[in-house]
Structures are given as structure tokens and as C-alpha cells.
Design a protein around this motif. Structure first.
Motif, PDB file in Angstrom:
ATOM      1  N   ASP A  68       0.960  -1.043  -0.356  1.00  0.00           N
ATOM      2  CA  ASP A  68       0.220   0.097  -0.326  1.00  0.00           C
ATOM      3  C   ASP A  68       0.752   1.333   0.083  1.00  0.00           C
ATOM      4  N   SER A  69       1.875   1.217   1.246  1.00  0.00           N
ATOM      5  CA  SER A  69       2.187   2.473   0.910  1.00  0.00           C
ATOM      6  C   SER A  69       3.908   2.887  -0.427  1.00  0.00           C
ATOM      7  N   GLN A  70       4.034   1.255  -1.233  1.00  0.00           N
ATOM      8  CA  GLN A  70       4.378   1.804  -3.016  1.00  0.00           C
ATOM      9  C   GLN A  70       3.365   2.478  -3.537  1.00  0.00           C
ATOM     10  N   TRP A  71       2.482   1.828  -3.441  1.00  0.00           N
ATOM     11  CA  TRP A  71       1.288   2.374  -4.434  1.00  0.00           C
ATOM     12  C   TRP A  71       0.482   3.525  -3.890  1.00  0.00           C
ATOM     13  N   LYS A  72       0.845   4.638  -2.914  1.00  0.00           N
ATOM     14  CA  LYS A  72       0.763   5.442  -1.999  1.00  0.00           C
ATOM     15  C   LYS A  72       2.011   6.596  -2.905  1.00  0.00           C
ATOM     16  N   THR A  73       3.488   5.829  -2.953  1.00  0.00           N
ATOM     17  CA  THR A  73       4.121   6.390  -3.282  1.00  0.00           C
ATOM     18  C   THR A  73       4.582   6.867  -5.048  1.00  0.00           C
ATOM     19  N   LEU A  74       3.592   6.110  -5.359  1.00  0.00           N
ATOM     20  CA  LEU A  74       3.465   5.798  -6.844  1.00  0.00           C
ATOM     21  C   LEU A  74       2.494   7.460  -6.934  1.00  0.00           C
ATOM     22  N   GLU A  75       1.565   7.521  -6.619  1.00  0.00           N
ATOM     23  CA  GLU A  75       0.199   8.180  -6.292  1.00  0.00           C
ATOM     24  C   GLU A  75       0.827   9.284  -6.216  1.00  0.00           C
ATOM     25  N   GLU A  76       1.998   9.962  -5.337  1.00  0.00           N
ATOM     26  CA  GLU A  76       1.899  11.508  -5.303  1.00  0.00           C
ATOM     27  C   GLU A  76       3.709  11.219  -6.197  1.00  0.00           C
ATOM     28  N   ILE A  77       4.377  11.084  -6.568  1.00  0.00           N
ATOM     29  CA  ILE A  77       5.503  11.074  -7.865  1.00  0.00           C
ATOM     30  C   ILE A  77       4.573  10.993  -9.172  1.00  0.00           C
ATOM     31  N   VAL A  78       3.581  10.272  -8.752  1.00  0.00           N
ATOM     32  CA  VAL A  78       3.395  10.982 -11.220  1.00  0.00           C
ATOM     33  C   VAL A  78       3.125  11.752 -11.327  1.00  0.00           C
ATOM     34  N   PRO A  79       1.914  13.297 -10.313  1.00  0.00           N
ATOM     35  CA  PRO A  79       1.832  14.336 -10.173  1.00  0.00           C
ATOM     36  C   PRO A  79       3.144  15.382 -10.570  1.00  0.00           C
ATOM     37  N   ILE A  80       3.974  15.157  -9.860  1.00  0.00           N
ATOM     38  CA  ILE A  80       5.560  16.211  -9.609  1.00  0.00           C
ATOM     39  C   ILE A  80       6.017  15.366 -10.721  1.00  0.00           C
ATOM     40  N   LEU A  81       5.600  13.853 -11.533  1.00  0.00           N
ATOM     41  CA  LEU A  81       6.438  14.097 -13.488  1.00  0.00           C
ATOM     42  C   LEU A  81       5.993  14.676 -13.925  1.00  0.00           C
ATOM     43  N   LYS A  82       4.996  14.665 -13.877  1.00  0.00           N
ATOM     44  CA  LYS A  82       3.826  14.808 -15.576  1.00  0.00           C
ATOM     45  C   LYS A  82       4.563  15.894 -15.733  1.00  0.00           C
ATOM     46  N   PRO A  83       4.515  17.382 -15.408  1.00  0.00           N
ATOM     47  CA  PRO A  83       5.007  18.695 -16.096  1.00  0.00           C
ATOM     48  C   PRO A  83       6.210  17.949 -16.636  1.00  0.00           C
ATOM     49  N   LEU A  84       7.331  17.982 -16.168  1.00  0.00           N
ATOM     50  CA  LEU A  84       8.259  17.396 -16.610  1.00  0.00           C
ATOM     51  C   LEU A  84       8.469  16.242 -18.557  1.00  0.00           C
ATOM     52  N   ALA A  85       7.316  15.466 -17.779  1.00  0.00           N
ATOM     53  CA  ALA A  85       7.138  14.419 -18.629  1.00  0.00           C
ATOM     54  C   ALA A  85       6.540  15.492 -20.116  1.00  0.00           C
ATOM     55  N   LYS A  86       5.524  15.919 -19.853  1.00  0.00           N
ATOM     56  CA  LYS A  86       4.808  17.602 -21.174  1.00  0.00           C
ATOM     57  C   LYS A  86       6.248  18.350 -21.196  1.00  0.00           C
ATOM     58  N   ALA A  87       6.419  18.558 -20.705  1.00  0.00           N
ATOM     59  CA  ALA A  87       7.924  19.621 -21.273  1.00  0.00           C
ATOM     60  C   ALA A  87       8.695  18.641 -22.376  1.00  0.00           C
ATOM     61  N   THR A  88       9.607  17.582 -21.527  1.00  0.00           N
ATOM     62  CA  THR A  88      10.350  17.003 -22.954  1.00  0.00           C
ATOM     63  C   THR A  88       8.766  16.175 -23.891  1.00  0.00           C
ATOM     64  N   GLU A  89       7.957  15.869 -23.596  1.00  0.00           N
ATOM     65  CA  GLU A  89       6.706  15.808 -24.912  1.00  0.00           C
ATOM     66  C   GLU A  89       6.912  16.930 -26.109  1.00  0.00           C
ATOM     67  N   VAL A  90       6.704  18.105 -25.645  1.00  0.00           N
ATOM     68  CA  VAL A  90       6.211  18.973 -26.633  1.00  0.00           C
ATOM     69  C   VAL A  90       7.526  19.130 -26.861  1.00  0.00           C
ATOM     70  N   LEU A  91       9.050  18.656 -26.371  1.00  0.00           N
ATOM     71  CA  LEU A  91      10.028  19.129 -27.243  1.00  0.00           C
ATOM     72  C   LEU A  91      10.275  18.290 -28.559  1.00  0.00           C
ATOM     73  N   THR A  92      10.102  17.470 -28.141  1.00  0.00           N
ATOM     74  CA  THR A  92      10.097  16.229 -29.429  1.00  0.00           C
ATOM     75  C   THR A  92       9.563  16.124 -30.125  1.00  0.00           C
ATOM     76  N   GLN A  93       8.185  16.690 -29.960  1.00  0.00           N
ATOM     77  CA  GLN A  93       7.133  16.260 -30.704  1.00  0.00           C
ATOM     78  C   GLN A  93       7.704  17.589 -31.833  1.00  0.00           C
ATOM     79  N   THR A  94       7.686  18.421 -32.051  1.00  0.00           N
ATOM     80  CA  THR A  94       7.904  19.696 -32.218  1.00  0.00           C
ATOM     81  C   THR A  94       9.511  20.132 -33.354  1.00  0.00           C
ATOM     82  N   ALA A  95       9.842  19.524 -32.372  1.00  0.00           N
ATOM     83  CA  ALA A  95      11.916  19.531 -33.136  1.00  0.00           C
ATOM     84  C   ALA A  95      11.350  18.904 -35.003  1.00  0.00           C
ATOM     85  N   GLU A  96      11.083  17.886 -35.162  1.00  0.00           N
ATOM     86  CA  GLU A  96      10.734  17.688 -36.218  1.00  0.00           C
ATOM     87  C   GLU A  96      10.495  19.308 -37.591  1.00  0.00           C
TER      88      GLU A  96
END
Length: 238
Positions: A68-96
Motif C-alpha cells: 500500500d505504501s508503494q502504491w501511495k508513493t506512485l500516486e504522489e510522484i506521478v503528478p510531480i513528474l507529469k509536467p516534466l514529461a509534458k515539457a519533454t513531449e512538447v520539445l520532442t514532438q515539435t523538434a522535427e
């Protein structure tokens, strides 16, 4: 097990897209975020597969099942990582399709603002992760706690201003914007109606300046100020 996971998803949600589990790959940063995100999205189907004795052995179940604690950790870190993932996606999708360097200061500013805000009932682990990521961004990209580049007289800031989408430089103060305008106004430029050889020499000056081989004297003013004012007054394209 993979087939059973797909079947469990079809039973739980009619018409929903069937997802696969994703393995984190060191050379593809977003894969870590996607791995965690898909685990959360597939939590119930995963549980149904793990508790099915005809699919998962007891020894495998105890090794694979998350606490349960590991699932809780996942629930907390995904929102933190999501903006970084979105920024990476924006740059990689438009780079070409188009240059992306002008987007970097805008994305960094947004990321710093997002990561600076604590989340409700944030655990110490999540806070430490958010703080470490923020600290790394500030150091790696040489930006302030407000997400502003410490040095505004750079080719990257010139590219941001010269991109019509970002020419207002809304994330900078008036003083900061003026510093960028001064830098751009003093860059060597290629005049019209010049001989090919002269154009080539001027172009070499521009490239050398952007590379840092030629230093720009920000204490001088040029006629470029009129052109900059005209550019700033033009409407932003849709």
C-alpha cells in the motif's frame, strides 16, 4: 499474464483503450513517468491477475505485488513528474517541424512555478523529490528561484524574443525585457542590397556573435531599436 491483463481491462471498462505495462528505459527519461502512470491506471486489472492462481504462482505474487505504501508513493510522484514529461513531449514532438530553442525559457519558467508549489498533504518523500528536481533545474539551466535566466543576454533569450509567439516576454520584468531588447538590437545583422561576398561576411559575424566568439557591447545603441519597436507592435499570429 499479458493476455490476462488485457482481458481484465476489457471486463472492467467497455470501450476503454487497452493499455500495456511499460518498462523504464534509462535512455528514455519519459519511460519512468509512463511506467509509474500505467501502473496506477492498471492497478485493479493488475490485482485481478496477481490473485488468479491459474495465472500467477504464489511465489511470483509475493514478489510482484506492491505494498500500500508503494502504491501511495506512485500516486504522489506521478503528478510531480507529469509536467516534466509534458515539457519533454512538447520539445520532442515539435523538434522535427520547427526550431524549439525559443520554447526552453518559457517551459523552464512554467516548470519552476509548478514545482515550487507544495501539494496538499504532501509526504516528506514527495517533498524531497520535488525539491531535488527543482534544485537540479535551477543549477543545470542557471535560472533564478522564479524561473528566470540569470543571464538574459544570450542567444536563447534572443531566439525567444524573435519567436512571434513569445515576443511579449511576459515572464520577465520590464527591466529584464529591456535587457533582451538591447541584446537583440546590438546583434550584427545582414543589410539589404549587399553584394554576395559582403552578405557572407555579415552572416559570419552574426553566427560568430551567437556562438560567443564576438562579444556584444550592451552600452551602445543602434538604429535597430526602431525595427525592434515595430516588431513588438505587430500582432501575434494566430
Amino acid at each position: 499474464a499479458t493476455d490476462a491483463l488485457k482481458s481484465a481491462q476489457k471486463k472492467d471498462g467497455e470501450g476503454k483503450k487497452v493499455l500495456n505495462l511499460i518498462q523504464s528505459v534509462p535512455t528514455r527519461w519519459n519511460s519512468s513517468f509512463l511506467m509509474a502512470q500505467h501502473l496506477l491506471l492498471l492497478r485493479l486489472p493488475i490485482f485481478s491477475v496477481l490473485v488468479n492462481d491459474s495465472i500467477t504462482k504464489q511465489s511470483e505474487r509475493s514478489r510482484l505485488d506492491l505494498s500500500d505504501s508503494q502504491w501511495k508513493t506512485l500516486e504522489e510522484i506521478v503528478p510531480i513528474l507529469k509536467p516534466l514529461a509534458k515539457a519533454t513531449e512538447v520539445l520532442t514532438q515539435t523538434a522535427e517541424k520547427s526550431p524549439t530553442v525559443s520554447q526552453i525559457p518559457v517551459l523552464l519558467h512554467s516548470l519552476v512555478l509548478i514545482l515550487s508549489k507544495a501539494r496538499p498533504q504532501e509526504s516528506n518523500g514527495a517533498k524531497n523529490l520535488r525539491t531535488k528536481i527543482l534544485s537540479f533545474l535551477l543549477k543545470r539551466f542557471r535560472i533564478s528561484n522564479e524561473g528566470i535566466p540569470l543571464d538574459l543576454s544570450t542567444p536563447i533569450m534572443a531566439a525567444t524574443f524573435l519567436d512571434p509567439r513569445y515576443k511579449s516576454l511576459k515572464f520577465l520584468s520590464d527591466e529584464g525585457s529591456d535587457q533582451v531588447y538591447s541584446y537583440v538590437g546590438l546583434l550584427p545583422h545582414v543589410p539589404e542590397n549587399r553584394a554576395p561576398q559582403e552578405d557572407l561576411e555579415d552572416l559570419e559575424d552574426v553566427l560568430a556573435c551567437l556562438k560567443g566568439d564576438i562579444m556584444v557591447d550592451l552600452t551602445k545603441s543602434t538604429s535597430s531599436n526602431t525595427e525592434i519597436k515595430g516588431y513588438k507592435s505587430e500582432p501575434v499570429p494566430e
